[in-house]
Motif scaffolding. Structure first.
Motif, short mmCIF file in Angstrom:
data_model
loop_
_atom_site.label_atom_id
_atom_site.label_comp_id
_atom_site.label_asym_id
_atom_site.label_seq_id
_atom_site.Cartn_x
_atom_site.Cartn_y
_atom_site.Cartn_z
N TYR A 96 -16.85 6.01 44.98
CA TYR A 96 -16.92 4.56 45.15
C TYR A 96 -15.49 4.05 45.27
CZ TYR A 96 -19.20 0.00 44.67
OH TYR A 96 -19.71 -1.25 44.91
N VAL A 97 -15.22 3.31 46.35
CA VAL A 97 -13.85 2.91 46.66
C VAL A 97 -13.64 1.42 46.44
CG1 VAL A 97 -12.00 2.96 48.36
CG2 VAL A 97 -13.76 4.75 48.38
N ILE A 98 -12.65 1.10 45.61
CA ILE A 98 -12.24 -0.28 45.38
C ILE A 98 -10.99 -0.57 46.20
CG2 ILE A 98 -11.41 -1.93 43.66
CD1 ILE A 98 -14.33 -1.08 43.31
N GLY A 99 -11.02 -1.61 46.99
CA GLY A 99 -9.83 -2.05 47.70
C GLY A 99 -9.14 -3.12 46.87
N LEU A 100 -7.95 -2.82 46.37
CA LEU A 100 -7.20 -3.74 45.50
C LEU A 100 -6.07 -4.38 46.28
CD1 LEU A 100 -6.68 -4.85 42.61
CD2 LEU A 100 -5.19 -2.87 42.26
N THR A 101 -6.09 -5.71 46.35
CA THR A 101 -5.06 -6.42 47.10
C THR A 101 -4.52 -7.59 46.28
OG1 THR A 101 -4.55 -7.42 49.26
CG2 THR A 101 -6.67 -7.99 48.28
N GLY A 102 -3.51 -8.25 46.82
CA GLY A 102 -2.90 -9.38 46.12
C GLY A 102 -1.56 -9.71 46.74
N GLY A 103 -1.13 -10.93 46.54
CA GLY A 103 0.14 -11.37 47.11
C GLY A 103 1.34 -10.82 46.36
N SER A 104 2.51 -11.04 46.93
CA SER A 104 3.75 -10.58 46.32
C SER A 104 3.92 -11.23 44.94
CB SER A 104 4.93 -10.93 47.22
OG SER A 104 6.12 -10.42 46.71
N GLY A 105 4.23 -10.42 43.94
CA GLY A 105 4.44 -10.93 42.59
C GLY A 105 3.17 -11.13 41.80
N SER A 106 2.03 -10.75 42.36
CA SER A 106 0.76 -11.02 41.69
C SER A 106 0.43 -10.04 40.58
CB SER A 106 -0.38 -11.03 42.72
OG SER A 106 -0.58 -9.73 43.25
N GLY A 107 1.15 -8.94 40.49
CA GLY A 107 0.86 -7.94 39.47
C GLY A 107 -0.15 -6.90 39.93
N LYS A 108 -0.35 -6.80 41.23
CA LYS A 108 -1.33 -5.87 41.79
C LYS A 108 -1.03 -4.43 41.40
CE LYS A 108 -0.69 -5.12 46.08
NZ LYS A 108 -0.07 -3.76 45.91
N THR A 109 0.22 -4.04 41.52
CA THR A 109 0.58 -2.65 41.23
C THR A 109 0.34 -2.30 39.77
OG1 THR A 109 2.25 -2.69 42.98
CG2 THR A 109 2.46 -0.96 41.32
#
Length: 547
Positions: free
Chosen positions: A345-358
């Motif tokens: 099961y694959v989750i695509g994780l995204t977010g803007g710069s500085g959002s803490g995504k990593t």
């Protein structure tokens, strides 16, 4: 006992007794009704006599208002899954022009079951009482054709002899007037909203004017991206009002500044505020005087404490707290993608710069997910053995190649970042190449028996990679905080940080295309709880999909 989606609860006990019994009654009702519970107040109604009872008016007193407040406050604490609506159709205020209670009222959710606190003579499900209850209910409201009746007979915590004491002020009539105004965001219509709106309906004789906050007034709200669209809020608000008091005239308008029509409408007589917005009511009256209009009577309601609040939420029941609780939850079910394997099961994780995504990606990796880093895949795609290498050189020229045979990303960047057409030519080559590499890693994870993959990708939505994931998760952060983080992390100016954000999708655009939203605004412990919640709920979804 079977569960019903909608029901109406006919309360027959004295109002003073109901105030003490209501928690037990609602707890019993919540075991039978799962979605919408209407409450009909008819104290003194007898269902065991020879005659068929009829609905009658009861006066709008402080005691009635206090009971309504108690109902909604109790609901938020004890049965928050229920959409409770106290019907005020038969509550008479000071208006001299009341319509007779002779027509059947349509409800937006026709009840499938009617419940009552009335005690049958044998203490059980006494058929004649149930028959009268069903006839009484259908004479008042439009119900499901196969209406079922239930005598609750709840166990009360307080003895009957202690339940009938009355305060002299309780029977004092509420001071009603013709035209009343109130305002608010009305996001996620919760118990505090319902108390405010019920107070408005009890005070209004003819017209209720409501301003619903929109646009600039939403900018400072916590998690503004999760606020329901204006029209959705208006529709829910209108449905609730028409349900609880259909005899009134409702006028709902967008509120684009703190005052709205409250300072220009000469017919208005009263404004309803909360403890929190008392100053706003006073400001409205100051503006009305400046506009040569009479002051409005100010009716203030008390705030309702939130017994379920966490350390980052408000003490009162509020829309912002509800939005915080949405973080990590499934906002809407993902569309089934038949073009990709169901495992892993694959989750695509995204977010803007500085959002803490990593940081969230790393937390998910620690919890057992296989991490697919699209940035690393991007470097691999550009490498001499990568799938995009030759095409990029052919498109942008041999001068982008360094002596060691690798692509000079700085030279390439100077050719594309100032030219949107050139940038699109580059992404048309690189993004599909990264997707191919990601699919290879997913296949490797499947061969290793991995259950969940997380694809960490800032451009997931722009690249169209939703097609290779099962769900999209987005991390968001308010723009001012994102700007501060970018400046501290990358050592760039404020203008440069803002420009970077302007070149990306907005938080709202991402949220609109995401199944789960997370926010790293607070302490790391709060972020961890969000991630754990999202992970646990994901496990439940995967387990249910296998059944």
């Amino acid at each position: 006992m079977a569960m019903f989606r909608s029901g109406v609860l006919v309360l027959t006990s004295p109002l003073s007794a109901l105030s003490l019994r209501i928690v037990s009654i609602l707890t019993s009702a919540s075991k039978i009704v799962e979605d919408t519970l209407y409450i009909h107040l008819q104290p003194g109604l007898c269902l065991s006599g020879p005659a068929q009872p009829k609905s009658t008016y009861i006066p709008a007193t402080k005691e009635v208002y206090n009971l309504v407040t108690k109902v909604y406050s109790s609901t938020s604490s004890n049965c928050s899954h229920l959409d409770v609506r106290v019907l005020l159709t038969n509550i008479r205020n000071q208006s001299a022009h009341q319509q007779p209670l002779c027509s059947v009222q349509n409800l937006s959710h026709p009840p499938e079951v009617v419940l009552t606190d009335f005690h049958g003579s044998d203490g059980g499900q006494y058929n004649p009482v149930k028959q009268r209850l069903e006839r009484y209910t259908t004479s008042c409201y439009s119900c499901h054709p196969n209406l079922v009746s239930v005598l609750l007979n709840p166990d009360y915590d307080v003895p009957d002899k202690c339940e009938v004491s009355e305060e002299s002020s309780a029977n004092e009539a509420l001071q009603s007037c013709s035209d009343v105004v109130a305002g608010g965001t009305f996001d996620g219509l919760h118990s505090a909203h319902k108390i405010l709106l019920s107070a408005c309906c009890l005070l209004t004789e003819s017209r209720l004017l409501i301003g619903v906050s929109d646009k600039d007034l939403l900018e400072s709200k916590v998690l503004k991206e999760l606020i329901q669209p204006y029209q959705h809020r208006v529709d829910k608000l209108s449905q609730f009002l028409v349900d609880i008091k259909p005899s009134l005239q409702y006028e709902i308008v967008p509120l684009l500044d703190p005052y709205g029509p409250a300072i220009t409408d000469p017919v208005l007589k009263c404004i309803v505020v909360s403890e929190e917005t008392r100053k706003g009511g006073n400001s409205v009256n100051k503006k009305r005087l400046e506009n040569h209009l009479p002051e409005l009577a100010v009716h203030e309601i008390q705030l309702v404490k939130d017994s379920q609040r966490t350390e980052i939420e408000e003490e009162k029941i509020s829309s912002s707290s509800i939005r915080i609780r949405m973080l990590g939850s499934l906002l809407w079910p993902p569309k089934k993608n038949v073009h990709i394997p169901s495992h892993p099961y694959v989750i695509g994780l995204t977010g803007g710069s500085g959002s803490g995504k990593t940081s969230i990606a790393k937390r998910l990796e620690k919890m057992g997910a296989t991490l697919i880093d699209s940035d690393k895949l991007g470097h691999e795609a550009y490498s001499p053995r990568g799938p995009a290498y030759q095409q990029v050189i052919e498109q942008f020229g041999p001068d982008i190649v360094k002596e060691d045979g690798t692509i000079n990303r700085k030279v390439l960047g100077s050719k594309v970042f100032a030219d949107k057409e050139q940038l699109k030519r580059l992404t048309d080559i690189v993004w599909p190449a990264i997707a191919t590499l990601a699919k290879q890693q997913i296949a490797e994870a499947a061969a290793q028996g991995k259950a969940i993959c997380v694809m960490d990708a800032a451009v997931l939505l722009e690249a169209g990679w939703e097609d290779i994931v099962h769900e999209v998760w987005t991390t968001i952060i308010p723009e001012p905080e994102a700007v501060t983080r970018i400046m501290d992390r990358d050592g760039v100016s404020e203008d440069a940080a803002k420009a970077r954000l302007l070149n990306q999708l907005s938080n709202s655009e991402r949220v609109a295309r995401s199944n789960v939203v997370l926010c790293t605004l607070w302490d790391p412990e709060v972020t961890q709880k969000q991630v754990e919640k999202a992970w646990d709920l994901l496990q439940e979804r995967i387990s249910q999909s296998k059944l």
